[in-house]
Scaffold this motif. Structure first.
Motif, mmCIF file in Angstrom:
data_model
loop_
_atom_site.group_PDB
_atom_site.id
_atom_site.type_symbol
_atom_site.label_atom_id
_atom_site.label_comp_id
_atom_site.label_asym_id
_atom_site.label_seq_id
_atom_site.Cartn_x
_atom_site.Cartn_y
_atom_site.Cartn_z
ATOM 1 N N ALA A 40 0.833 -1.207 0.000
ATOM 2 C CA ALA A 40 0.000 0.000 0.000
ATOM 3 C C ALA A 40 0.873 1.265 0.000
ATOM 4 C CB ALA A 40 -0.936 -0.006 1.202
ATOM 5 N N LEU A 41 1.958 1.254 0.782
ATOM 6 C CA LEU A 41 2.861 2.411 0.791
ATOM 7 C C LEU A 41 3.545 2.610 -0.550
ATOM 8 C CD1 LEU A 41 4.462 2.083 4.330
ATOM 9 C CD2 LEU A 41 3.021 3.958 3.502
ATOM 10 N N ILE A 42 3.955 1.529 -1.175
ATOM 11 C CA ILE A 42 4.590 1.628 -2.495
ATOM 12 C C ILE A 42 3.615 2.219 -3.500
ATOM 13 C CG2 ILE A 42 5.445 0.262 -4.457
ATOM 14 C CD1 ILE A 42 6.788 -1.584 -2.358
ATOM 15 N N ASN A 43 2.386 1.715 -3.514
ATOM 16 C CA ASN A 43 1.381 2.238 -4.446
ATOM 17 C C ASN A 43 1.071 3.704 -4.158
ATOM 18 O OD1 ASN A 43 1.134 -0.118 -5.899
ATOM 19 N ND2 ASN A 43 -0.516 -0.903 -4.637
ATOM 20 N N TYR A 44 1.068 4.055 -2.904
ATOM 21 C CA TYR A 44 0.788 5.447 -2.527
ATOM 22 C C TYR A 44 1.897 6.391 -3.000
ATOM 23 C CZ TYR A 44 0.148 9.559 0.434
ATOM 24 O OH TYR A 44 0.008 10.839 0.899
ATOM 25 N N PHE A 45 3.147 6.007 -2.760
ATOM 26 C CA PHE A 45 4.260 6.895 -3.098
ATOM 27 C C PHE A 45 4.639 6.868 -4.575
ATOM 28 C CE2 PHE A 45 5.203 6.567 1.528
ATOM 29 C CZ PHE A 45 5.098 7.916 1.805
ATOM 30 N N ILE A 46 4.550 5.727 -5.215
ATOM 31 C CA ILE A 46 4.989 5.634 -6.613
ATOM 32 C C ILE A 46 3.884 6.025 -7.590
ATOM 33 C CG2 ILE A 46 5.776 4.039 -8.416
ATOM 34 C CD1 ILE A 46 7.439 2.643 -6.299
ATOM 35 N N TRP A 47 2.687 5.476 -7.384
ATOM 36 C CA TRP A 47 1.604 5.723 -8.341
ATOM 37 C C TRP A 47 0.590 6.742 -7.831
ATOM 38 C CZ3 TRP A 47 3.317 0.523 -7.876
ATOM 39 C CH2 TRP A 47 4.051 0.100 -8.971
ATOM 40 N N LYS A 57 -7.344 -3.104 -0.446
ATOM 41 C CA LYS A 57 -7.106 -4.144 -1.460
ATOM 42 C C LYS A 57 -6.019 -5.108 -0.990
ATOM 43 C CE LYS A 57 -7.031 -1.163 -5.150
ATOM 44 N NZ LYS A 57 -6.644 -0.804 -6.516
ATOM 45 N N ALA A 58 -4.940 -4.558 -0.473
ATOM 46 C CA ALA A 58 -3.821 -5.388 -0.033
ATOM 47 C C ALA A 58 -4.222 -6.284 1.139
ATOM 48 C CB ALA A 58 -2.633 -4.509 0.343
ATOM 49 N N LEU A 59 -5.052 -5.764 2.047
ATOM 50 C CA LEU A 59 -5.491 -6.562 3.195
ATOM 51 C C LEU A 59 -6.427 -7.696 2.797
ATOM 52 C CD1 LEU A 59 -5.953 -3.831 5.940
ATOM 53 C CD2 LEU A 59 -4.250 -5.664 5.899
ATOM 54 N N CYS A 60 -6.988 -7.619 1.613
ATOM 55 C CA CYS A 60 -7.800 -8.735 1.106
ATOM 56 C C CYS A 60 -6.929 -9.824 0.474
ATOM 57 C CB CYS A 60 -8.801 -8.230 0.064
ATOM 58 S SG CYS A 60 -10.104 -7.213 0.749
ATOM 59 N N ILE A 61 -5.800 -9.421 -0.048
ATOM 60 C CA ILE A 61 -4.958 -10.354 -0.806
ATOM 61 C C ILE A 61 -3.863 -10.998 0.048
ATOM 62 C CG2 ILE A 61 -3.312 -10.548 -2.722
ATOM 63 C CD1 ILE A 61 -4.875 -8.171 -4.014
ATOM 64 N N TYR A 62 -3.034 -10.201 0.695
ATOM 65 C CA TYR A 62 -1.810 -10.711 1.301
ATOM 66 C C TYR A 62 -2.007 -11.545 2.572
ATOM 67 C CZ TYR A 62 0.372 -8.102 -2.356
ATOM 68 O OH TYR A 62 0.728 -7.657 -3.595
ATOM 69 N N PRO A 63 -2.940 -11.234 3.432
ATOM 70 C CA PRO A 63 -3.147 -12.141 4.568
ATOM 71 C C PRO A 63 -3.614 -13.534 4.132
ATOM 72 C CG PRO A 63 -3.964 -9.986 5.125
ATOM 73 C CD PRO A 63 -3.631 -9.952 3.660
ATOM 74 N N ILE A 64 -4.398 -13.595 3.049
ATOM 75 C CA ILE A 64 -4.801 -14.908 2.527
ATOM 76 C C ILE A 64 -3.578 -15.647 1.999
ATOM 77 C CG2 ILE A 64 -6.134 -16.051 0.713
ATOM 78 C CD1 ILE A 64 -8.251 -13.805 1.128
ATOM 79 N N CYS A 65 -2.721 -14.934 1.295
ATOM 80 C CA CYS A 65 -1.466 -15.547 0.827
ATOM 81 C C CYS A 65 -0.575 -15.908 2.013
ATOM 82 C CB CYS A 65 -0.735 -14.597 -0.107
ATOM 83 S SG CYS A 65 -1.617 -14.277 -1.636
ATOM 84 N N GLY A 66 -0.721 -15.182 3.121
ATOM 85 C CA GLY A 66 0.043 -15.480 4.331
ATOM 86 C C GLY A 66 -0.260 -16.857 4.891
#
Length: 91
Positions: A40-47, A57-66
């Motif tokens: 989320a920080l990368i998307n905020y600062f870069i894009w 969005k990230a909290l829906c994806i990465y904890p499941i991958c965790g």
């Protein structure tokens, strides 16, 4: 004490915490949440995307991958412990 004996004790201590601990704490909480925050920080600062939206969005994806990450870590810990025990007993 020998390094391999100390490593074996450390692995046994991690295994004693259990599979659920490895999956939920190591995988979901540590890996999934930290990865979500970083992405989320990368998307905020870069894009220049909205941090809140990207974090959701990230909290829906990465904890499941965790879950997969935690299970994989559990399998690797057990494999290393078994291999180390075999090496120690062969001495």
């Amino acid at each position: 004490m020998h390094d391999s004996t100390l490593e074996l004790q450390e692995l046994d201590a991690r295994i004693a915490k259990g599979k659920l601990h490895s999956i939920l704490v190591v995988g979901v909480l540590y890996w999934g949440m930290l990865t979500s925050l970083i992405v989320a920080l990368i998307n905020y600062f870069i894009w220049d995307d909205s941090f809140g939206v990207e974090l959701q969005k990230a909290l829906c994806i990465y904890p499941i991958c965790g879950i997969l990450f935690g299970w994989s870590a559990w399998v690797q810990i057990n494999h290393r412990r078994d291999k180390l025990r075999a090496n120690i007993s062969n001495r």
